[in-house]
Design an enzyme around this catalytic site. Sequence first.
Site, PDB file in Angstrom:
ATOM      1  N   LYS A 157     -44.633  81.081 -54.014  1.00 36.70           N
ATOM      2  CA  LYS A 157     -44.469  79.978 -53.059  1.00 36.70           C
ATOM      3  C   LYS A 157     -43.190  79.203 -53.338  1.00 36.70           C
ATOM      4  CE  LYS A 157     -49.410  79.126 -52.296  1.00 36.70           C
ATOM      5  NZ  LYS A 157     -50.454  78.068 -52.164  1.00 36.70           N
ATOM      6  N   GLY A 164     -47.284  77.280 -45.413  1.00 33.21           N
ATOM      7  CA  GLY A 164     -47.175  78.736 -45.394  1.00 33.21           C
ATOM      8  C   GLY A 164     -45.742  79.242 -45.306  1.00 33.21           C
ATOM      9  N   GLU A 199     -48.961  81.309 -57.849  1.00 31.91           N
ATOM     10  CA  GLU A 199     -50.379  80.962 -57.932  1.00 31.91           C
ATOM     11  C   GLU A 199     -51.187  82.233 -57.788  1.00 31.91           C
ATOM     12  OE1 GLU A 199     -51.412  78.260 -54.811  1.00 31.91           O
ATOM     13  OE2 GLU A 199     -50.610  76.520 -55.856  1.00 31.91           O
ATOM     14  N   LYS A 200     -52.336  82.256 -58.418  1.00 29.89           N
ATOM     15  CA  LYS A 200     -53.257  83.351 -58.187  1.00 29.89           C
ATOM     16  C   LYS A 200     -53.664  83.317 -56.716  1.00 29.89           C
ATOM     17  CE  LYS A 200     -57.458  85.475 -59.915  1.00 29.89           C
ATOM     18  NZ  LYS A 200     -56.729  86.750 -60.132  1.00 29.89           N
ATOM     19  N   ASN A 289     -50.420  66.539 -47.081  1.00 31.41           N
ATOM     20  CA  ASN A 289     -49.610  66.325 -45.883  1.00 31.41           C
ATOM     21  C   ASN A 289     -49.499  64.821 -45.666  1.00 31.41           C
ATOM     22  OD1 ASN A 289     -51.389  69.091 -44.605  1.00 31.41           O
ATOM     23  ND2 ASN A 289     -49.300  69.142 -45.308  1.00 31.41           N
ATOM     24  N   ARG A 291     -48.732  62.786 -43.403  1.00 31.81           N
ATOM     25  CA  ARG A 291     -48.547  62.451 -41.988  1.00 31.81           C
ATOM     26  C   ARG A 291     -49.893  62.456 -41.280  1.00 31.81           C
ATOM     27  NH1 ARG A 291     -47.559  68.093 -42.385  1.00 31.81           N
ATOM     28  NH2 ARG A 291     -49.245  69.199 -41.325  1.00 31.81           N
ATOM     29  N   ARG A 336     -57.119  74.358 -30.057  1.00 32.92           N
ATOM     30  CA  ARG A 336     -55.740  74.163 -29.604  1.00 32.92           C
ATOM     31  C   ARG A 336     -55.426  75.133 -28.470  1.00 32.92           C
ATOM     32  NH1 ARG A 336     -51.962  73.214 -34.949  1.00 32.92           N
ATOM     33  NH2 ARG A 336     -53.534  72.171 -36.234  1.00 32.92           N
TER      34      ARG A 336
HETATM   35  C1  MV4 Z   1     -52.899  79.949 -50.846  1.00 37.40           C
HETATM   36  C2  MV4 Z   1     -53.811  80.912 -50.347  1.00 37.40           C
HETATM   37  C3  MV4 Z   1     -54.494  81.693 -51.252  1.00 37.40           C
HETATM   38  N1  MV4 Z   1     -54.291  81.539 -52.575  1.00 37.40           N
HETATM   39  N2  MV4 Z   1     -52.735  79.840 -52.174  1.00 37.40           N
HETATM   40  C4  MV4 Z   1     -51.136  78.620 -46.641  1.00 37.40           C
HETATM   41  C5  MV4 Z   1     -50.556  77.339 -46.188  1.00 37.40           C
HETATM   42  C6  MV4 Z   1     -50.228  76.559 -47.408  1.00 37.40           C
HETATM   43  N3  MV4 Z   1     -50.655  75.212 -47.214  1.00 37.40           N
HETATM   44  C7  MV4 Z   1     -50.961  77.235 -48.523  1.00 37.40           C
HETATM   45  N4  MV4 Z   1     -51.563  78.404 -47.966  1.00 37.40           N
HETATM   46  C8  MV4 Z   1     -52.333  79.237 -48.708  1.00 37.40           C
HETATM   47  N5  MV4 Z   1     -52.188  79.160 -50.046  1.00 37.40           N
HETATM   48  C9  MV4 Z   1     -53.424  80.611 -53.002  1.00 37.40           C
HETATM   49  N6  MV4 Z   1     -53.223  80.484 -54.334  1.00 37.40           N
HETATM   50  C10 MV4 Z   1     -53.977  80.986 -48.980  1.00 37.40           C
HETATM   51  C11 MV4 Z   1     -53.241  80.162 -48.157  1.00 37.40           C
HETATM   52  C12 MV4 Z   1     -53.485  80.251 -46.763  1.00 37.40           C
HETATM   53  C13 MV4 Z   1     -53.164  81.419 -46.064  1.00 37.40           C
HETATM   54  C14 MV4 Z   1     -52.565  82.514 -46.654  1.00 37.40           C
HETATM   55  C15 MV4 Z   1     -52.266  83.659 -45.929  1.00 37.40           C
HETATM   56  C16 MV4 Z   1     -52.556  83.701 -44.569  1.00 37.40           C
HETATM   57  C17 MV4 Z   1     -53.131  82.628 -43.965  1.00 37.40           C
HETATM   58  C18 MV4 Z   1     -53.434  81.476 -44.687  1.00 37.40           C
HETATM   59  C19 MV4 Z   1     -54.041  80.398 -44.046  1.00 37.40           C
HETATM   60  C20 MV4 Z   1     -54.356  79.274 -44.747  1.00 37.40           C
HETATM   61  C21 MV4 Z   1     -54.083  79.215 -46.119  1.00 37.40           C
END
Ligand code: MV4
Length: 452
Positions: A157, A164, A199-200, A289, A291, A336
Amino acid sequence: MFDRVLVANRGEIAVRVIRALHELGIEAVAVYSTADRDALHVELADQAVCIGPPSATESYLRISNVIAAAETTGCDAVHPGYGFLAENAEFVRACDDNDVVFIGPPADVVEQLGDKVRAKEAMAAAGVPLVPGSDGTGGLDALRAAAAAAGFPVLLKAAAGGGGKGMRVVAAEDELDRAFSAATAEADAAFGDGAMYVEKLLSPARHVEIQVLCDEDGNVLTLGERECSIQRRHQKLVEESPSAALDATTREEMEATVARASEAIGYRNAGTFEFLVGPDGAFHFIEVNCRLQVEHPVSELVTGIDIVREQIRIAAGEPLAAVGRAARRGHAIEVRINAEDPARGFLPAPGRIVQLQLPLGPGVRVDTAVRAGSEIPPYYDSMIAKLVVWDDTRAAAIARTERALRELAIEGIPTTRELALDVIASPEFRSGDYSISTLADLEHRLPSLASP
Ligand code: MV4
């Protein structure tokens, strides 16, 4: 209280904020790009200032133009809505420097939480459970060690990312090198900051967020959770409250955690703490967030609290009327509606709305800035309306959502209405047992997405 407030946004959220201002007896000043000359937010405001050409970078994102609009119209405060400048610490500082109150958290808080690694450090210090991963950003070697310790698959990340953006799944050790180079370059280009953390990968996981309000005295009110797992490509499609993933104990633990963390970081105004809930029911913080969020009406309907009104009251120095946990009742669902073409992989499909019939009746709210004859410009977000429904139980709220979606008629442009109807009808959604991967799994067998 303020006399006049600048609404630094467009579309449904600008309209939403203008309504709250008017109910408080405050004058609303709109800003608009030349593409939004005939928009509803311009019409509803008491005054409007053109801030540039259609391109958002030359209008809604241009700090100097927005500040000049506030200054020349004598505004006491600015409400940023969501998106655009809402989480831009430089904009918050520009407001401070020009003695215009920013309706949101202080600049240093926005800056700290905008850096996802600093945010995680602050949360860890406040005793908030995190997803296992790296302690900070680092080069390839540090991240390799952190990934090995957390265990593959991991998520790479961007520290400056969020929502995302700049995220990459790394399935195994031998993919880390390539993913790191690509992600770093991408984040550097997108945010001017290539810093990475790992992150895992939590899977299957649910995306559950807690809404909070904090006044200027540091009093904290939590408004419960929103379940936001129904999403495609990080665009949420359906949100609801309460979440079927939480029992009463976990919910209270999450809210107590958020209240404690809000106090620890000196949070102010409205905010949302995002968590992932794993298959074992454990919750892990991902980001804050700073906001008002798109899906805030879901929390408004279950608590009866007008979050935008509270944001304005708090920014004007008024105390929260209640602290602790907001009382709630019933079930709320938001759908939405986007101007997107399902036949073309949900590509934004701007154009003219020829006919529009919005749903009405008990327990139905529609937040929108479009009307029959509206031209949806191609320059901005494709979301054109939010259907938000309340009823006593989840089953009744689902039935009401279906009823309202069937009443909704939009002619002239393709929308996500049919997709939403299919999702609401699916056994996965109806059972309440879904995760962030459910919509992707569902897509190949939804009637609205069947090849003709
Ligand atoms: C993650 C995750 C799984 N494991 N982190 C996506 C948006 C951001 N706010 C953080 N997100 C995620 N972080 C870890 N360690 C899954 C998401 C995630 C996501 C990932 C892939 C596809 C769609 C997603 C939708 C919501 C959250």
